[in-house]
Write a protein that holds these residues in place. Sequence first.
Motif, PDB file in Angstrom:
ATOM      1  N   VAL A   5     -13.532 -13.553  13.957  1.00  0.00           N
ATOM      2  CA  VAL A   5     -13.508 -14.566  14.922  1.00  0.00           C
ATOM      3  C   VAL A   5     -13.493 -14.297  16.248  1.00  0.00           C
ATOM      4  O   VAL A   5     -12.321 -13.769  16.838  1.00  0.00           O
ATOM      5  N   GLY A  10     -18.280 -17.181  18.386  1.00  0.00           N
ATOM      6  CA  GLY A  10     -18.506 -18.668  19.009  1.00  0.00           C
ATOM      7  C   GLY A  10     -19.760 -18.631  19.646  1.00  0.00           C
ATOM      8  O   GLY A  10     -20.284 -19.857  19.779  1.00  0.00           O
ATOM      9  N   LEU A  13     -22.465 -19.578  16.964  1.00  0.00           N
ATOM     10  CA  LEU A  13     -22.346 -20.941  16.372  1.00  0.00           C
ATOM     11  C   LEU A  13     -22.908 -21.727  17.482  1.00  0.00           C
ATOM     12  O   LEU A  13     -23.609 -22.835  17.104  1.00  0.00           O
ATOM     13  N   GLY A  39     -21.216 -31.254  15.369  1.00  0.00           N
ATOM     14  CA  GLY A  39     -20.669 -29.611  15.169  1.00  0.00           C
ATOM     15  C   GLY A  39     -19.486 -29.707  15.819  1.00  0.00           C
ATOM     16  O   GLY A  39     -18.448 -28.952  15.737  1.00  0.00           O
ATOM     17  N   ALA A  40     -19.424 -30.377  17.185  1.00  0.00           N
ATOM     18  CA  ALA A  40     -18.006 -30.224  18.057  1.00  0.00           C
ATOM     19  C   ALA A  40     -17.047 -30.907  17.102  1.00  0.00           C
ATOM     20  O   ALA A  40     -15.955 -30.480  17.017  1.00  0.00           O
ATOM     21  N   ALA A  42     -16.749 -31.368  14.114  1.00  0.00           N
ATOM     22  CA  ALA A  42     -16.371 -30.478  12.904  1.00  0.00           C
ATOM     23  C   ALA A  42     -15.469 -29.087  13.326  1.00  0.00           C
ATOM     24  O   ALA A  42     -14.498 -29.218  12.603  1.00  0.00           O
ATOM     25  N   ALA A  43     -15.538 -28.601  14.459  1.00  0.00           N
ATOM     26  CA  ALA A  43     -14.817 -27.598  15.092  1.00  0.00           C
ATOM     27  C   ALA A  43     -13.407 -28.097  15.287  1.00  0.00           C
ATOM     28  O   ALA A  43     -12.480 -27.343  14.841  1.00  0.00           O
ATOM     29  N   VAL A  44     -13.220 -29.333  15.852  1.00  0.00           N
ATOM     30  CA  VAL A  44     -12.162 -29.790  16.228  1.00  0.00           C
ATOM     31  C   VAL A  44     -11.173 -29.922  14.995  1.00  0.00           C
ATOM     32  O   VAL A  44     -10.043 -29.956  14.722  1.00  0.00           O
ATOM     33  N   LEU A  46     -11.689 -29.069  11.870  1.00  0.00           N
ATOM     34  CA  LEU A  46     -11.275 -28.134  10.843  1.00  0.00           C
ATOM     35  C   LEU A  46     -10.002 -27.076  11.696  1.00  0.00           C
ATOM     36  O   LEU A  46      -9.129 -26.845  11.042  1.00  0.00           O
ATOM     37  N   VAL A  47      -9.980 -27.167  12.908  1.00  0.00           N
ATOM     38  CA  VAL A  47      -8.876 -26.411  13.381  1.00  0.00           C
ATOM     39  C   VAL A  47      -7.643 -27.345  13.294  1.00  0.00           C
ATOM     40  O   VAL A  47      -6.533 -26.875  12.917  1.00  0.00           O
TER      41      VAL A  47
END
Length: 264
Positions: A5, A10, A13, A39-40, A42-44, A46-47
């Motif tokens: 990571v 980033g 992705l 997509g955005a 999903a990122a938020v 998952l974090v």
Amino acid sequence: MLLDVNVTFGAVLAVLLALAAGVVALAHLGRARDTLFAGARAAVQLVAVSLVIGWVVRSVPLLLCFLLLMYAVAVRTAGRRVVPAPGRGWWWAGVPIAAAVGPVVLALVVTGLVPVRGITLVPVTGILVGGALTATVLAGRRALDELETRRGEVEAGLAIGLVDREARLEVARKAAADALLPGMDQTRTVGLVTLPGAFVGMLLGGASPLHAGTVQLFVLIALLAVQAVAAATTLELVARGRIARPRLGAGEEEGKGEGSVVGR
């Protein structure tokens, strides 16, 4: 680690997400911004979930609240996918998801196969809820689409003496059965075409290939049961008119007014 990571991660992705949005726009498959937003989001999410899970695993009440939140989001998502506003009955999507997932999770907990610990119960329940969500959406949309397209056949069934439920089932049953195809294909081709997430995850975690394969088999069989119950329950709700598309107003398209069988 499978992936590092870092900045390169980033950037890759971002490029892949932009590529997906570009293809959607060029092929007119929908709105590109929806893909970017997904997509955005999903990122938020998952974090956030990664942080929350580390907190809820320490408390059973918090764990149960988190599972209920998962269920509520699944119901909302399935309901709005099947019955767009201002359709009625979207909340009925909670019935097939609960009917499919509840008994399976309860059986797993009672038999001791899955302990009441967040690190185990959350991913297992999440996989099953996701499977039920997919089956509910596919079965509901396909059944309602079929009823709209073939409403004349439903009317014909009513004319020969069938009750509403039976007439709708005759038309919608085969279409709703398509909801089971993704799960069937995944199960049939596992190990030959794809290596599912549970299998790969356990291997990366240090489990033996045999143990990983056993767990993956358990997940796939449980998903078959969950999706079958969810699809069957959704079909029944559509046939009984509990889940229905909004009726078109008078004067819109001839034959799609108050007499529409799908909203009756």
